[in-house]
Design a protein around this motif. Sequence first.
Motif, PDB file in Angstrom:
ATOM      1  N   SER A   1     -12.437  -5.317   3.925  1.00 36.37           N
ATOM      2  CA  SER A   1     -13.825  -5.779   4.005  1.00 36.37           C
ATOM      3  C   SER A   1     -13.942  -7.303   4.099  1.00 36.37           C
ATOM      4  O   SER A   1     -15.054  -7.832   4.177  1.00 36.37           O
ATOM      5  CB  SER A   1     -14.609  -5.295   2.788  1.00 36.37           C
ATOM      6  N   SER A   2     -12.811  -7.994   4.094  1.00 35.27           N
ATOM      7  CA  SER A   2     -12.835  -9.454   4.140  1.00 35.27           C
ATOM      8  C   SER A   2     -13.164  -9.941   5.554  1.00 35.27           C
ATOM      9  O   SER A   2     -12.988  -9.208   6.536  1.00 35.27           O
ATOM     10  CB  SER A   2     -11.478 -10.019   3.713  1.00 35.27           C
ATOM     11  N   PRO A   3     -13.603 -11.201   5.678  1.00 37.37           N
ATOM     12  CA  PRO A   3     -13.839 -11.768   7.010  1.00 37.37           C
ATOM     13  C   PRO A   3     -12.586 -12.356   7.646  1.00 37.37           C
ATOM     14  O   PRO A   3     -12.656 -12.965   8.708  1.00 37.37           O
ATOM     15  CB  PRO A   3     -14.868 -12.870   6.711  1.00 37.37           C
ATOM     16  N   TRP A   4     -11.430 -12.166   7.024  1.00 37.46           N
ATOM     17  CA  TRP A   4     -10.198 -12.780   7.525  1.00 37.46           C
ATOM     18  C   TRP A   4      -9.846 -12.215   8.899  1.00 37.46           C
ATOM     19  O   TRP A   4      -9.735 -10.986   9.065  1.00 37.46           O
ATOM     20  CB  TRP A   4      -9.035 -12.523   6.566  1.00 37.46           C
ATOM     21  N   PRO A   5      -9.618 -13.049   9.896  1.00 39.07           N
ATOM     22  CA  PRO A   5      -9.254 -12.543  11.227  1.00 39.07           C
ATOM     23  C   PRO A   5      -7.893 -11.852  11.237  1.00 39.07           C
ATOM     24  O   PRO A   5      -7.629 -11.026  12.121  1.00 39.07           O
ATOM     25  CB  PRO A   5      -9.263 -13.799  12.103  1.00 39.07           C
ATOM     26  N   ASP A   6      -7.042 -12.181  10.262  1.00 37.46           N
ATOM     27  CA  ASP A   6      -5.701 -11.575  10.228  1.00 37.46           C
ATOM     28  C   ASP A   6      -5.595 -10.452   9.193  1.00 37.46           C
ATOM     29  O   ASP A   6      -4.497 -10.120   8.745  1.00 37.46           O
ATOM     30  CB  ASP A   6      -4.650 -12.649   9.929  1.00 37.46           C
ATOM     31  N   ARG A   7      -6.719  -9.846   8.814  1.00 38.51           N
ATOM     32  CA  ARG A   7      -6.688  -8.861   7.736  1.00 38.51           C
ATOM     33  C   ARG A   7      -5.784  -7.662   8.056  1.00 38.51           C
ATOM     34  O   ARG A   7      -5.118  -7.131   7.164  1.00 38.51           O
ATOM     35  CB  ARG A   7      -8.098  -8.395   7.371  1.00 38.51           C
ATOM     36  N   SER A   8      -5.729  -7.252   9.319  1.00 34.99           N
ATOM     37  CA  SER A   8      -4.845  -6.132   9.675  1.00 34.99           C
ATOM     38  C   SER A   8      -3.389  -6.507   9.479  1.00 34.99           C
ATOM     39  O   SER A   8      -2.584  -5.709   8.970  1.00 34.99           O
ATOM     40  CB  SER A   8      -5.089  -5.705  11.122  1.00 34.99           C
ATOM     41  N   ALA A   9      -3.031  -7.725   9.849  1.00 30.58           N
ATOM     42  CA  ALA A   9      -1.650  -8.186   9.661  1.00 30.58           C
ATOM     43  C   ALA A   9      -1.317  -8.307   8.181  1.00 30.58           C
ATOM     44  O   ALA A   9      -0.200  -7.985   7.755  1.00 30.58           O
ATOM     45  CB  ALA A   9      -1.448  -9.519  10.373  1.00 30.58           C
ATOM     46  N   VAL A  10      -2.295  -8.780   7.387  1.00 33.43           N
ATOM     47  CA  VAL A  10      -2.083  -8.883   5.940  1.00 33.43           C
ATOM     48  C   VAL A  10      -1.830  -7.503   5.344  1.00 33.43           C
ATOM     49  O   VAL A  10      -0.911  -7.311   4.530  1.00 33.43           O
ATOM     50  CB  VAL A  10      -3.287  -9.570   5.263  1.00 33.43           C
ATOM     51  N   LEU A  11      -2.619  -6.517   5.757  1.00 29.70           N
ATOM     52  CA  LEU A  11      -2.437  -5.166   5.241  1.00 29.70           C
ATOM     53  C   LEU A  11      -1.088  -4.586   5.642  1.00 29.70           C
ATOM     54  O   LEU A  11      -0.414  -3.921   4.832  1.00 29.70           O
ATOM     55  CB  LEU A  11      -3.565  -4.263   5.740  1.00 29.70           C
ATOM     56  N   ASP A  12      -0.671  -4.827   6.876  1.00 25.87           N
ATOM     57  CA  ASP A  12       0.628  -4.337   7.318  1.00 25.87           C
ATOM     58  C   ASP A  12       1.753  -4.950   6.493  1.00 25.87           C
ATOM     59  O   ASP A  12       2.707  -4.256   6.100  1.00 25.87           O
ATOM     60  CB  ASP A  12       0.844  -4.656   8.803  1.00 25.87           C
ATOM     61  N   ARG A  13       1.649  -6.236   6.252  1.00 27.34           N
ATOM     62  CA  ARG A  13       2.674  -6.931   5.474  1.00 27.34           C
ATOM     63  C   ARG A  13       2.673  -6.439   4.013  1.00 27.34           C
ATOM     64  O   ARG A  13       3.747  -6.240   3.424  1.00 27.34           O
ATOM     65  CB  ARG A  13       2.423  -8.437   5.529  1.00 27.34           C
ATOM     66  N   MET A  14       1.474  -6.208   3.450  1.00 26.71           N
ATOM     67  CA  MET A  14       1.402  -5.693   2.083  1.00 26.71           C
ATOM     68  C   MET A  14       2.036  -4.311   1.993  1.00 26.71           C
ATOM     69  O   MET A  14       2.726  -4.000   1.009  1.00 26.71           O
ATOM     70  CB  MET A  14      -0.061  -5.644   1.615  1.00 26.71           C
ATOM     71  N   ALA A  15       1.820  -3.474   2.983  1.00 30.72           N
ATOM     72  CA  ALA A  15       2.410  -2.132   2.968  1.00 30.72           C
ATOM     73  C   ALA A  15       3.935  -2.196   2.933  1.00 30.72           C
ATOM     74  O   ALA A  15       4.593  -1.314   2.359  1.00 30.72           O
ATOM     75  CB  ALA A  15       1.940  -1.349   4.193  1.00 30.72           C
ATOM     76  N   GLU A  16       4.513  -3.240   3.518  1.00 30.93           N
ATOM     77  CA  GLU A  16       5.961  -3.400   3.552  1.00 30.93           C
ATOM     78  C   GLU A  16       6.515  -4.105   2.321  1.00 30.93           C
ATOM     79  O   GLU A  16       7.656  -3.837   1.917  1.00 30.93           O
ATOM     80  CB  GLU A  16       6.364  -4.227   4.782  1.00 30.93           C
ATOM     81  N   SER A  17       5.714  -5.009   1.714  1.00 31.35           N
ATOM     82  CA  SER A  17       6.274  -5.966   0.758  1.00 31.35           C
ATOM     83  C   SER A  17       5.679  -5.921  -0.644  1.00 31.35           C
ATOM     84  O   SER A  17       6.112  -6.683  -1.502  1.00 31.35           O
ATOM     85  CB  SER A  17       6.098  -7.397   1.303  1.00 31.35           C
ATOM     86  N   VAL A  18       4.674  -5.082  -0.885  1.00 27.45           N
ATOM     87  CA  VAL A  18       4.051  -5.025  -2.206  1.00 27.45           C
ATOM     88  C   VAL A  18       4.085  -3.588  -2.714  1.00 27.45           C
ATOM     89  O   VAL A  18       3.597  -2.681  -2.046  1.00 27.45           O
ATOM     90  CB  VAL A  18       2.597  -5.537  -2.171  1.00 27.45           C
ATOM     91  N   ALA A  19       4.669  -3.389  -3.888  1.00 27.85           N
ATOM     92  CA  ALA A  19       4.713  -2.067  -4.512  1.00 27.85           C
ATOM     93  C   ALA A  19       3.692  -2.011  -5.646  1.00 27.85           C
ATOM     94  O   ALA A  19       3.400  -3.024  -6.291  1.00 27.85           O
ATOM     95  CB  ALA A  19       6.110  -1.779  -5.047  1.00 27.85           C
ATOM     96  N   PHE A  20       3.182  -0.812  -5.885  1.00 21.34           N
ATOM     97  CA  PHE A  20       2.164  -0.610  -6.909  1.00 21.34           C
ATOM     98  C   PHE A  20       2.559   0.582  -7.793  1.00 21.34           C
ATOM     99  O   PHE A  20       1.979   1.660  -7.702  1.00 21.34           O
ATOM    100  CB  PHE A  20       0.796  -0.343  -6.270  1.00 21.34           C
ATOM    101  N   PRO A  21       3.554   0.430  -8.645  1.00 23.10           N
ATOM    102  CA  PRO A  21       3.948   1.554  -9.501  1.00 23.10           C
ATOM    103  C   PRO A  21       2.857   1.898 -10.512  1.00 23.10           C
ATOM    104  O   PRO A  21       2.166   1.015 -11.027  1.00 23.10           O
ATOM    105  CB  PRO A  21       5.201   1.026 -10.210  1.00 23.10           C
ATOM    106  N   SER A  22       2.710   3.166 -10.778  1.00 25.05           N
ATOM    107  CA  SER A  22       1.825   3.594 -11.857  1.00 25.05           C
ATOM    108  C   SER A  22       2.573   3.506 -13.181  1.00 25.05           C
ATOM    109  O   SER A  22       3.806   3.608 -13.222  1.00 25.05           O
ATOM    110  CB  SER A  22       1.319   5.014 -11.619  1.00 25.05           C
ATOM    111  N   THR A  23       1.833   3.323 -14.257  1.00 22.63           N
ATOM    112  CA  THR A  23       2.443   3.133 -15.572  1.00 22.63           C
ATOM    113  C   THR A  23       1.634   3.840 -16.645  1.00 22.63           C
ATOM    114  O   THR A  23       0.466   4.190 -16.446  1.00 22.63           O
ATOM    115  CB  THR A  23       2.534   1.643 -15.952  1.00 22.63           C
ATOM    116  N   VAL A  24       2.273   4.012 -17.784  1.00 23.64           N
ATOM    117  CA  VAL A  24       1.601   4.465 -18.999  1.00 23.64           C
ATOM    118  C   VAL A  24       1.960   3.476 -20.100  1.00 23.64           C
ATOM    119  O   VAL A  24       3.146   3.207 -20.330  1.00 23.64           O
ATOM    120  CB  VAL A  24       2.061   5.877 -19.415  1.00 23.64           C
ATOM    121  N   VAL A  25       0.947   2.907 -20.733  1.00 26.59           N
ATOM    122  CA  VAL A  25       1.180   1.981 -21.835  1.00 26.59           C
ATOM    123  C   VAL A  25       0.561   2.553 -23.097  1.00 26.59           C
ATOM    124  O   VAL A  25      -0.489   3.189 -23.055  1.00 26.59           O
ATOM    125  CB  VAL A  25       0.584   0.578 -21.546  1.00 26.59           C
TER     126      VAL A  25
END
Length: 429
Positions: free
Chosen positions: A185-209
């Motif tokens: 939803s951002s106005p960033w012109p490169d938002r698709s590239a950012v999302l592609d890079r995040m899919a490759e380089s950012v992990a989101f493990p679930s946790t229980v604390v």
Amino acid sequence: MSESLSRTTVSRLPAELRPLADPAELRTRVVHFGLGAFHRAHQAVYTERAAALSGEPWGITAVAPSSTETVRALREQDCLYSLTSRRPGGLRCRVVGSVVDALAMGPDAGAVDVLLTDPSVTVVSLTVTEKGYRRSPFSPVIERLATGLAARMRAGAPPVTVVSCDNMAANGAVLQGVLYDFVRSSPWPDRSAVLDRMAESVAFPSTVVDRIVPATSEADRAGALDALGLEDALPVTGEPYRQWVLEDCFAAPRPPWERDGALFVPDVTPYQLTKLRLLNGSHSALAYLGLAAGLDTIAETMESDWGERLVRALCAEVSPTLPAGGPDPLAYADDLVVRFRNPAMRHLLRQIGTDGALKIRERWLPALRQLRARGGSTPVLELALAAWTLTVDQPVPAVLRAMDLADDDTLAAAITARLPALRAGRIEI
């Protein structure tokens, strides 16, 4: 007047009271959003012990979303603070040193963004409560984190893992979804590239604390002063028990938390739902019913003639909704009774009862819907909902509409039938 806690004064304490790892030898490799007591009594403790046992310099910079006063107070103590374990046989206090810097998210936004793009930072974690994952409008934490991660992606920095430590089912997937929504939803012109890079380089493990951490009181401050001989403006206390279960899907180096007993598993769902529905669910039920009975703390509810029965009855009612592969529900209920009865704990019911509308959506409603869809009986959850209804002071139909349960007339009648006894302070299990 006593001296304040600092790196200078802590060096004069006996070894058993000093940090496990020398703060001067640590550097920021973890950025944590949320400077509350729970993080300082839980993840910061695991990280400190991991650093001490491994010899690796895992330090934390903690980012306070709103409280500049907490940041100021922590900085004045060189980011040191005391942790007191409230054991039934007595208190045990020591200083924790894994937090090496503290920032306020607004005034220090530039410094936060620099850290989020720093290649040496490989873990970002959060304890911002359920409301911190708001989508509309996006919460300030989500905006700051998404902006920083986008900058990291554009800079080509190494992969990073973002670890939610909040009480939500599938908290990693929830966090990923909110962050992706922000980028889309951002106005960033490169938002698709950012999302592609995040899919490759950012992990989101679930946790229980899991650790019960009451709000800090003046008595806690006095206790820390007595134990250390030093003034501590930000002491924390907690029960002896603590648990951390993490999905084993990290994208980058992490502290060896397993050295301090953290459990890495392929799927945290059985542990997560057990904790949410049994521990958190019964905690909320004790809070609202205890408030209806005129009580103040969890320990007081467990001294009543209904406290233990409530915990065991709720666990028995909800356990059929739990998936296989997690803790044994009966043994888990036994542990809960022991933990909740700890006379050294003073966990305020009003603290537990805050943000109830958000919490019970996770803790009660999924199990309630599953049980009722199967034609099951739900008397304990009905009682708990009735007690919560009293705290929000709204008609039952309005409450159920807000919970997407407006078409369940039988449930509405069952809740309404419970109200007269609760208004009279009678808890009928």
